[in-house]
Scaffold this motif. Structure first.
Motif, PDB file in Angstrom:
ATOM      1  N   ILE A 156      23.008   6.230  44.189  1.00 21.45           N
ATOM      2  CA  ILE A 156      24.001   5.348  44.755  1.00 21.45           C
ATOM      3  C   ILE A 156      23.645   5.173  46.345  1.00 21.45           C
ATOM      4  CG2 ILE A 156      26.568   5.113  45.131  1.00 21.45           C
ATOM      5  CD1 ILE A 156      25.910   5.103  42.216  1.00 21.45           C
ATOM      6  N   VAL A 157      23.755   3.981  46.889  1.00 13.80           N
ATOM      7  CA  VAL A 157      23.685   3.718  48.146  1.00 13.80           C
ATOM      8  C   VAL A 157      24.896   3.457  48.820  1.00 13.80           C
ATOM      9  CG1 VAL A 157      22.538   2.014  49.817  1.00 13.80           C
ATOM     10  CG2 VAL A 157      21.130   2.763  47.721  1.00 13.80           C
ATOM     11  N   GLN A 158      25.080   4.163  50.037  1.00 17.91           N
ATOM     12  CA  GLN A 158      26.124   3.739  50.741  1.00 17.91           C
ATOM     13  C   GLN A 158      25.787   2.704  51.950  1.00 17.91           C
ATOM     14  OE1 GLN A 158      26.510   7.935  51.648  1.00 17.91           O
ATOM     15  NE2 GLN A 158      28.771   7.884  51.421  1.00 17.91           N
TER      16      GLN A 158
ATOM     17  N   ARG B  42      29.753   0.091  54.552  1.00 15.25           N
ATOM     18  CA  ARG B  42      31.048   0.913  54.140  1.00 15.25           C
ATOM     19  C   ARG B  42      31.464   0.678  52.598  1.00 15.25           C
ATOM     20  NH1 ARG B  42      34.653  -0.150  59.763  1.00 15.25           N
ATOM     21  NH2 ARG B  42      33.350  -1.957  59.477  1.00 15.25           N
ATOM     22  N   ARG B  43      30.485   0.618  51.967  1.00 11.67           N
ATOM     23  CA  ARG B  43      30.690   0.398  50.281  1.00 11.67           C
ATOM     24  C   ARG B  43      29.761   1.414  49.739  1.00 11.67           C
ATOM     25  NH1 ARG B  43      33.311  -4.887  49.370  1.00 11.67           N
ATOM     26  NH2 ARG B  43      32.848  -4.230  47.163  1.00 11.67           N
ATOM     27  N   PHE B  44      30.278   2.019  48.427  1.00 14.97           N
ATOM     28  CA  PHE B  44      29.338   2.408  47.491  1.00 14.97           C
ATOM     29  C   PHE B  44      28.457   1.165  46.743  1.00 14.97           C
ATOM     30  CE2 PHE B  44      32.260   5.947  48.090  1.00 14.97           C
ATOM     31  CZ  PHE B  44      31.329   7.096  48.365  1.00 14.97           C
ATOM     32  N   ASN B  45      27.365   1.252  46.442  1.00 10.30           N
ATOM     33  CA  ASN B  45      26.480   0.283  45.748  1.00 10.30           C
ATOM     34  C   ASN B  45      25.629   1.087  44.643  1.00 10.30           C
ATOM     35  OD1 ASN B  45      25.642  -1.946  44.659  1.00 10.30           O
ATOM     36  ND2 ASN B  45      24.210  -2.628  46.323  1.00 10.30           N
ATOM     37  N   PRO B  46      25.934   0.915  43.231  1.00 12.07           N
ATOM     38  CA  PRO B  46      26.902   0.119  43.008  1.00 12.07           C
ATOM     39  C   PRO B  46      28.197   0.941  43.047  1.00 12.07           C
ATOM     40  CG  PRO B  46      25.991   1.400  41.047  1.00 12.07           C
ATOM     41  CD  PRO B  46      25.020   1.596  42.415  1.00 12.07           C
TER      42      PRO B  46
ATOM     43  N   ASN C  85      22.858   7.394  52.482  1.00 10.75           N
ATOM     44  CA  ASN C  85      23.461   6.935  53.297  1.00 10.75           C
ATOM     45  C   ASN C  85      22.698   5.823  54.021  1.00 10.75           C
ATOM     46  OD1 ASN C  85      24.881   5.953  55.584  1.00 10.75           O
ATOM     47  ND2 ASN C  85      25.411   7.842  56.424  1.00 10.75           N
ATOM     48  N   ASN C  86      22.449   4.640  53.782  1.00 11.62           N
ATOM     49  CA  ASN C  86      21.731   3.596  54.315  1.00 11.62           C
ATOM     50  C   ASN C  86      22.520   2.743  55.198  1.00 11.62           C
ATOM     51  OD1 ASN C  86      19.331   4.290  52.988  1.00 11.62           O
ATOM     52  ND2 ASN C  86      19.729   2.667  51.271  1.00 11.62           N
TER      53      ASN C  86
END
Ligand SMILES: [Cu+2]
Length: 100
Positions: free
Chosen positions: A24-26, A29-33, A48-49
């Motif tokens: 999961i990528v941050q 200011r969102r989580f993706n997915p 944390n990207n």
């Protein structure tokens, strides 16, 4: 604060051996997915990207330290259920995890 920052830089080394089943990528200011289905007992890697510090927690399950950009964290979901992963710093951030 400076000492905390140095400690946080070392933490990816401490978790890098952990096994994870999805990432999961941050970012922005969102989580993706923003929603994912896994099996009970699987783990997610949170990266944390973003250009912001993030944090992750699931009420009753885990509550991480603040994560500076570039950091990675692995969290396990040992129980079946639907979980909301949130960030204390950005209350609008939400990831829904379905563990079957
Ligand atoms: Cu955040």
């Amino acid at each position: 604060m400076k000492a905390l920052f140095c400690l946080l830089l070392l933490m990816p080394l401490m978790t890098s051996g952990a096994f994870a089943d999805a990432t999961i990528v941050q970012k922005g200011r969102r989580f993706n997915p923003g929603e994912i289905t896994i099996r009970r007992g699987e783990s997610l890697t949170f990266t944390n990207n973003d250009e912001f510090i993030h944090q992750i927690y699931v009420t009753g399950l885990f509550d991480s330290d603040e994560r500076v950009p570039g950091q990675t964290l692995v969290e396990n979901f040992p129980q079946a259920g639907t979980f909301e992963v949130r960030c204390h710093i950005h209350p609008k951030m939400k990831l829904v995890v379905h563990a079957n």
